[in-house]
Motif scaffolding. Sequence first.
Motif, PDB file in Angstrom:
ATOM      1  N   ALA A   1      49.632  -6.642  37.872  1.00 14.53           N
ATOM      2  CA  ALA A   1      49.563  -7.668  38.921  1.00 14.53           C
ATOM      3  C   ALA A   1      50.953  -8.123  39.344  1.00 14.53           C
ATOM      4  N   ARG A   2      50.984  -8.939  40.385  1.00 14.93           N
ATOM      5  CA  ARG A   2      52.245  -9.555  40.836  1.00 14.93           C
ATOM      6  C   ARG A   2      52.762 -10.499  39.759  1.00 14.93           C
ATOM      7  N   ALA A   3      54.090 -10.633  39.697  1.00 23.65           N
ATOM      8  CA  ALA A   3      54.717 -11.443  38.658  1.00 23.65           C
ATOM      9  C   ALA A   3      54.231 -12.889  38.681  1.00 23.65           C
ATOM     10  N   ASP A   4      54.043 -13.467  39.895  1.00 23.67           N
ATOM     11  CA  ASP A   4      53.637 -14.878  39.959  1.00 23.67           C
ATOM     12  C   ASP A   4      52.224 -15.066  39.407  1.00 23.67           C
ATOM     13  N   GLN A   5      51.342 -14.092  39.677  1.00 22.29           N
ATOM     14  CA  GLN A   5      49.983 -14.183  39.118  1.00 22.29           C
ATOM     15  C   GLN A   5      50.026 -14.069  37.593  1.00 22.29           C
ATOM     16  N   ILE A   6      50.835 -13.161  37.120  1.00 23.77           N
ATOM     17  CA  ILE A   6      50.945 -12.972  35.663  1.00 23.77           C
ATOM     18  C   ILE A   6      51.453 -14.266  35.017  1.00 23.77           C
TER      19      ILE A   6
ATOM     20  N   GLU B   1      33.308 -24.881  28.583  1.00 18.22           N
ATOM     21  CA  GLU B   1      34.026 -26.143  28.823  1.00 18.22           C
ATOM     22  C   GLU B   1      35.433 -25.886  29.364  1.00 18.22           C
ATOM     23  N   ARG B   2      36.074 -24.888  28.815  1.00 18.88           N
ATOM     24  CA  ARG B   2      37.451 -24.626  29.243  1.00 18.88           C
ATOM     25  C   ARG B   2      37.516 -23.961  30.614  1.00 18.88           C
ATOM     26  N   VAL B   3      36.566 -23.083  30.885  1.00 18.32           N
ATOM     27  CA  VAL B   3      36.607 -22.346  32.157  1.00 18.32           C
ATOM     28  C   VAL B   3      36.175 -23.240  33.324  1.00 18.32           C
ATOM     29  N   MET B   4      35.316 -24.226  33.037  1.00 19.66           N
ATOM     30  CA  MET B   4      34.807 -25.117  34.095  1.00 19.66           C
ATOM     31  C   MET B   4      35.923 -25.780  34.888  1.00 19.66           C
ATOM     32  N   ALA B   5      37.058 -26.019  34.211  1.00 19.09           N
ATOM     33  CA  ALA B   5      38.148 -26.749  34.866  1.00 19.09           C
ATOM     34  C   ALA B   5      39.027 -25.857  35.737  1.00 19.09           C
ATOM     35  N   LEU B   6      38.783 -24.553  35.719  1.00 17.70           N
ATOM     36  CA  LEU B   6      39.688 -23.646  36.438  1.00 17.70           C
ATOM     37  C   LEU B   6      39.292 -23.474  37.902  1.00 17.70           C
ATOM     38  N   SER B   7      40.314 -23.377  38.761  1.00 17.88           N
ATOM     39  CA  SER B   7      40.066 -23.105  40.186  1.00 17.88           C
ATOM     40  C   SER B   7      39.872 -21.601  40.381  1.00 17.88           C
ATOM     41  N   ASP B   8      39.414 -21.226  41.591  1.00 19.67           N
ATOM     42  CA  ASP B   8      39.274 -19.797  41.921  1.00 19.67           C
ATOM     43  C   ASP B   8      40.594 -19.057  41.713  1.00 19.67           C
ATOM     44  N   GLN B   9      41.689 -19.679  42.170  1.00 18.26           N
ATOM     45  CA  GLN B   9      42.998 -19.029  42.070  1.00 18.26           C
ATOM     46  C   GLN B   9      43.404 -18.850  40.613  1.00 18.26           C
ATOM     47  N   GLU B  10      43.091 -19.874  39.794  1.00 18.59           N
ATOM     48  CA  GLU B  10      43.454 -19.783  38.374  1.00 18.59           C
ATOM     49  C   GLU B  10      42.639 -18.693  37.673  1.00 18.59           C
ATOM     50  N   ILE B  11      41.363 -18.595  38.019  1.00 12.13           N
ATOM     51  CA  ILE B  11      40.524 -17.536  37.432  1.00 12.13           C
ATOM     52  C   ILE B  11      41.063 -16.164  37.837  1.00 12.13           C
ATOM     53  N   GLU B  12      41.414 -16.033  39.106  1.00 14.47           N
ATOM     54  CA  GLU B  12      41.979 -14.777  39.602  1.00 14.47           C
ATOM     55  C   GLU B  12      43.274 -14.430  38.845  1.00 14.47           C
ATOM     56  N   ALA B  13      44.144 -15.419  38.675  1.00 14.47           N
ATOM     57  CA  ALA B  13      45.419 -15.185  37.987  1.00 14.47           C
ATOM     58  C   ALA B  13      45.182 -14.794  36.525  1.00 14.47           C
ATOM     59  N   LEU B  14      44.233 -15.478  35.889  1.00 19.52           N
ATOM     60  CA  LEU B  14      43.931 -15.186  34.483  1.00 19.52           C
ATOM     61  C   LEU B  14      43.399 -13.752  34.340  1.00 19.52           C
ATOM     62  N   ALA B  15      42.512 -13.365  35.252  1.00 24.98           N
ATOM     63  CA  ALA B  15      41.953 -12.013  35.219  1.00 24.98           C
ATOM     64  C   ALA B  15      43.052 -10.973  35.428  1.00 24.98           C
ATOM     65  N   ARG B  16      43.946 -11.252  36.377  1.00 24.97           N
ATOM     66  CA  ARG B  16      45.053 -10.320  36.661  1.00 24.97           C
ATOM     67  C   ARG B  16      46.017 -10.239  35.477  1.00 24.97           C
ATOM     68  N   PHE B  17      46.224 -11.386  34.812  1.00 26.07           N
ATOM     69  CA  PHE B  17      47.109 -11.390  33.643  1.00 26.07           C
ATOM     70  C   PHE B  17      46.558 -10.456  32.563  1.00 26.07           C
ATOM     71  N   TYR B  18      45.266 -10.607  32.244  1.00 19.43           N
ATOM     72  CA  TYR B  18      44.694  -9.755  31.186  1.00 19.43           C
ATOM     73  C   TYR B  18      44.702  -8.288  31.609  1.00 19.43           C
ATOM     74  N   GLU B  19      44.375  -8.047  32.876  1.00 15.71           N
ATOM     75  CA  GLU B  19      44.361  -6.656  33.348  1.00 15.71           C
ATOM     76  C   GLU B  19      45.741  -6.013  33.198  1.00 15.71           C
ATOM     77  N   SER B  20      46.781  -6.821  33.388  1.00 12.33           N
ATOM     78  CA  SER B  20      48.140  -6.284  33.348  1.00 12.33           C
ATOM     79  C   SER B  20      48.626  -6.023  31.926  1.00 12.33           C
ATOM     80  N   GLU B  21      48.022  -6.681  30.946  1.00  9.66           N
ATOM     81  CA  GLU B  21      48.353  -6.402  29.540  1.00  9.66           C
ATOM     82  C   GLU B  21      47.669  -5.101  29.156  1.00  9.66           C
ATOM     83  N   LYS B  22      48.325  -4.243  28.400  1.00 14.00           N
ATOM     84  CA  LYS B  22      47.678  -2.948  28.080  1.00 14.00           C
ATOM     85  C   LYS B  22      47.495  -2.791  26.583  1.00 14.00           C
TER      86      LYS B  22
ATOM     87  N   VAL C   1      51.225 -17.445  36.061  1.00 16.67           N
ATOM     88  CA  VAL C   1      50.177 -18.484  36.061  1.00 16.67           C
ATOM     89  C   VAL C   1      49.102 -18.123  35.023  1.00 16.67           C
ATOM     90  N   GLY C   2      48.698 -16.865  35.021  1.00 22.39           N
ATOM     91  CA  GLY C   2      47.663 -16.419  34.087  1.00 22.39           C
ATOM     92  C   GLY C   2      48.101 -16.586  32.644  1.00 22.39           C
TER      93      GLY C   2
END
Lengths: 426, 193
Positions: free
Chosen positions: B109-114, B172-193, B116-117
């Motif tokens: 992913a892009r560095a900024d997404q990583i 409980e923890r995921v409920m507080a996340l915005s769409d953008q934060e969920i997207e960033a978190l998903a991209r962060f994990y995807e970028s880890e190998k 935040v994630g």
Amino acid sequence: MTDVQRRAFLKSSAVALGAAMLGVSPGMSAATPKARVLVVGGGFGGTIAAKYLTMADPLIRVTLIEKDPVFLSCAMSNEVLSGERDLKDLTFNYRGLARRGIAVVQDEIQEIDPVAHFIRGTSGNRYNYDKLILSPGVSFRWDKIDGLTQEVAERFPHAWKAGPQTLKLRRQLEGMEDGGVFIIAAPPNPFRCPPGPYERAAQVAHYFKQHKPKSKILILDAKDAFSKQGLFQAGWKQHYGDMIEWVSGAAGGSVEGIDPKTGTLIGPVEDFPGQVINPIPHQKAGALAELAGLTDASGWCPVDQRTFASTLHPDIHVIGDACIAGAMPKSGYAANSQAKVCAAAIAAAVSGMPTPEPSYVNTCYSLIAPGHGISVAGVYALADGRIVEVEGAGGVSPSDADARIRAVEARFAHDWFRNITADMFT
Amino acid sequence: MKDRTRPSLLALGLMASLTASAAGVRSPGMLANTCAGCHGTLGASAGEQMPSIAGMDNGYLFSVLSDYKTGLRRSTIMGRLMKGYSDQEIWAIAAFFAEQPWVSTDRVARADQIRVGREIHERQCESCHEDAGRAQDDDSPRMAGQWSGYLNYALETCRDIGRRCHPNKMGERVMALSDQEIEALARFYESEK
């Protein structure tokens, strides 16, 4: 290069490819494979049979023979009609299978000798086999709709095999004036891709809604019911109002003839003139199956549903649309699943192992509009020699699903395509 | 990391089922290969919302597949499919995929997404999903290198059902996340190998 030389060259290059594969696994000899298996037909069934045989036992020498240089998928080709997808995205080559050690040969088989265990192609090459797997798809019955010949179908495309026919139908739809009538004649059961005609209506409606909103779509059906019917009819209404009209067989929808001069489909009660006409012919097993004497009076191939061995010629297995597979529909996923069962049965047989107990699945998605997908699933087992649906499992998407679920299923539809083609070609 | 006794017990259970394979018992490979049309050959998915399941913890896979069957875990199609199998067959499918090698996506992913994630991960997720989502056990799936399309979908589903998400502290923890934060978190994990 003379024909004879070319033949010799093709033969030696196929052998060379086989030898390169054999070099990968130490201890193997090119001269003594455990068995020679030929797979004819490189579609949803044949590719998988070839690949899963080599995965099951690298000592089996597998050759995949396909008449075309590339594969064009019928699945998702309705999106070409709506303009949502390019035919390029439906085109796949066989290099990934060659990399797995499968000898991929382009040839059109024109002779099958089930007794002497060989087949011959238009190239003149003869291929010997211990086991032969045919995945020949469907062919069309040109004797069922009066006046509908192969030649007439060049002007009134069926587009039921992806390729030039698909593009021709797309061009006709693009050329149609706003306010015109597009007619699909849907064939009787059994036929390839049971939800296909109804997804096609939806995809064309998606195109009309944007570009020719006054147009109509008429489905003339030989049947009184169809796959995912409730979901389709609700989806049509939701997105396209009353643009799509379905006429059941009982209501006079069973098309009996075509008048190519006026572009009219002839029904038992009334005639239906249209600006663009898409008569989908009645179907039977692919020509190759008939040629080999593998079909019965129904036009399809009876098989042992545990192994897909023909009941007429036991060393020839028939998978996919061409075979009679109990409760399974004629779909790409069904062919994929049958190919794996067939490959496992052959791998066991050539090693003297007992025939494995089979397991089969079908999943099939249809796209009603961008962001609106629906599905049907089936889980199957063998009971008393026949493939039956496991009770309590499978079925269609819920009728009351919300927009989010429909959107998720639309994305799954595209992922289905991505994964099933990766399973075939990588 | 939690102890590993459960997976080995699962393997023993599988052996027991294999020895009984005289009549009517379907092999793990026979059952599992039917999944590949959607989840990729041997469970290594070609994307985007279909998760890779190769190399997942077998206890985790077993409980997820079982929860699809009972309806405890919501699904579009998996529930309809899993109802077609006995618990023992689901056990065999889970064990088969657990044996396969994990294959990460090649996406980064892009560095900024990583960035935040990673922040969200370190703050909220790492106590269970150790080593940037590489660690796994029967309660936590591997996420490093998983398709972000799937992670996004799974996180959104969890957020929708809140405390009913399993385990509920995850909801409980995921409920507080915005769409953008969920997207960033998903991209962060995807970028880890």
